[in-house]
Scaffold this motif. Sequence first.
Motif, PDB file in Angstrom:
ATOM      1  N   ASN A 201       1.042  -1.096   0.055  1.00 44.83           N
ATOM      2  CA  ASN A 201       0.195  -0.223   0.212  1.00 44.83           C
ATOM      3  C   ASN A 201       0.523   1.585   0.179  1.00 44.83           C
ATOM      4  O   ASN A 201       0.624   2.452  -0.672  1.00 44.83           O
ATOM      5  N   VAL A 202       2.295   1.233   0.824  1.00 47.64           N
ATOM      6  CA  VAL A 202       2.949   2.667   0.316  1.00 47.64           C
ATOM      7  C   VAL A 202       3.631   2.520  -1.100  1.00 47.64           C
ATOM      8  O   VAL A 202       3.152   3.453  -1.119  1.00 47.64           O
ATOM      9  N   VAL A 203       4.174   1.502  -1.096  1.00 47.16           N
ATOM     10  CA  VAL A 203       3.764   1.241  -2.939  1.00 47.16           C
ATOM     11  C   VAL A 203       2.742   2.456  -3.997  1.00 47.16           C
ATOM     12  O   VAL A 203       3.119   2.984  -4.665  1.00 47.16           O
ATOM     13  N   ASN A 204       1.344   1.580  -3.279  1.00 43.18           N
ATOM     14  CA  ASN A 204       1.161   1.839  -4.259  1.00 43.18           C
ATOM     15  C   ASN A 204       0.340   3.567  -3.832  1.00 43.18           C
ATOM     16  O   ASN A 204       0.174   4.232  -5.355  1.00 43.18           O
ATOM     17  N   ASN A 205       0.540   4.394  -3.126  1.00 44.77           N
ATOM     18  CA  ASN A 205       0.170   5.308  -2.886  1.00 44.77           C
ATOM     19  C   ASN A 205       0.916   6.442  -3.373  1.00 44.77           C
ATOM     20  O   ASN A 205       0.838   7.323  -3.594  1.00 44.77           O
ATOM     21  N   ARG A 206       2.676   6.029  -3.307  1.00 48.04           N
ATOM     22  CA  ARG A 206       3.347   6.619  -4.122  1.00 48.04           C
ATOM     23  C   ARG A 206       3.261   6.619  -5.433  1.00 48.04           C
ATOM     24  O   ARG A 206       3.651   7.833  -6.186  1.00 48.04           O
ATOM     25  N   LEU A 207       2.568   5.279  -6.653  1.00 46.41           N
ATOM     26  CA  LEU A 207       2.830   5.260  -7.390  1.00 46.41           C
ATOM     27  C   LEU A 207       1.884   5.800  -8.232  1.00 46.41           C
ATOM     28  O   LEU A 207       0.918   6.149  -8.871  1.00 46.41           O
ATOM     29  N   VAL A 220      -5.110   2.376  -5.422  1.00 51.24           N
ATOM     30  CA  VAL A 220      -6.139   2.676  -4.350  1.00 51.24           C
ATOM     31  C   VAL A 220      -5.142   1.712  -3.444  1.00 51.24           C
ATOM     32  O   VAL A 220      -3.669   1.101  -3.413  1.00 51.24           O
ATOM     33  N   GLN A 221      -5.339   2.284  -1.823  1.00 51.61           N
ATOM     34  CA  GLN A 221      -5.860   1.595  -1.139  1.00 51.61           C
ATOM     35  C   GLN A 221      -6.552   0.298  -1.271  1.00 51.61           C
ATOM     36  O   GLN A 221      -7.633   0.213  -1.166  1.00 51.61           O
ATOM     37  N   TRP A 222      -5.092  -1.035  -0.969  1.00 49.38           N
ATOM     38  CA  TRP A 222      -5.908  -1.600  -1.575  1.00 49.38           C
ATOM     39  C   TRP A 222      -6.374  -2.901   0.227  1.00 49.38           C
ATOM     40  O   TRP A 222      -4.990  -2.807   1.377  1.00 49.38           O
ATOM     41  N   PRO A 223      -7.425  -3.595   0.311  1.00 47.67           N
ATOM     42  CA  PRO A 223      -9.015  -4.338  -0.378  1.00 47.67           C
ATOM     43  C   PRO A 223      -9.295  -3.201   0.016  1.00 47.67           C
ATOM     44  O   PRO A 223      -9.816  -2.071   0.826  1.00 47.67           O
ATOM     45  N   THR A 224     -10.260  -2.000  -0.823  1.00 48.31           N
ATOM     46  CA  THR A 224     -11.215  -1.449  -1.231  1.00 48.31           C
ATOM     47  C   THR A 224     -12.317  -1.702  -0.426  1.00 48.31           C
ATOM     48  O   THR A 224     -12.581  -2.863   0.037  1.00 48.31           O
TER      49      THR A 224
END
Length: 265
Positions: A201-207, A220-224
Amino acid sequence: TEIKVWKEFDKSRLYMADLESGLHFLLRVELATHKALEGAELKTFKDFVTISAKLFPGRQPVVKLLETLQEWLVSLPLDKIPYDAILDLVNNKMRISGIFLPRKVQWVGCQGSRPELRGYSCSLWKLFHTLTVQAALRPKALLNTGLEDNPQIVLQVMRRYIQHFFGCKACAQHFEEMAKESMDSVKSLDQAVLWLWEKHNVVNNRLAGDLTEDPKFPKVQWPTPDVCPACHEEIKGLHSWNEAQVLQFLKSHYSSDNILYKYTE
Ligand code: FAD
């Protein structure tokens, strides 16, 4: 050029086609950039094959191939192995002997809306989430491998795999920074599952919003909430994760019961 037909899929399920395509890419494409393996690289590859042989919740022919590869690597007295020898073993076991790994890339839950998006990196995440979950569900699976009794083992093998082999060097550097910072704090197999979830999720946030983001699959921050309502809570008006629920969700999402075999040969 090949025209790819969009494959319908259910985002709440895991597709074996993605996991097997990921393994195919790892063994036949990513590894192929190394002429020979020795030292820390060889050790990393051996450990990766060992945890995969013991934990990959796959079809018999694929698990057999991983087991055969593991036994062969363990029995070899060499401290340097040419990649071609590995490739021979991966390729030359015929279907007849019931040992094989499909040779093509077939992304399903990892399809991208353009060919350069998603695919392998998506499958690598899914593969390692699956392995951390399998280790937590089957804590005895690694007995007698020399890798047992270490709650961080899957994460450490992932860390070394990414470091030595992952084609995206910037990704490897980012991942190494996160690992250095907190991987040590992981004290149980359940915490390992949650550590990888949190870092992903940190990577998702950064990308989010980055050029590498597939517009069809926003970061997205997963799981939605639509896939796991119980994972989300609000405390004094602020969003917070219910980690017990997240763990339960991950253990079911990345379990063999959630795998669909549609689109596998
Ligand atoms: P991905 O992020 O690949 O996720 C794949 C699937 O995993 C999702 O579709 C979802 O089903 C599930 N998922 C999503 N979030 C979670 C979670 N928190 N926990 C469990 N499951 C989840 N790219 C860069 O540009 N820069 C980087 O620094 C970078 N670092 C990376 C580090 C690693 C270790 C890896 C494996 C990849 C990295 N990538 C990086 C690639 C990037 O993270 C994505 O894999 C890529 O952009 C494709 O994104 P995606 O939409 O398929 O979703």
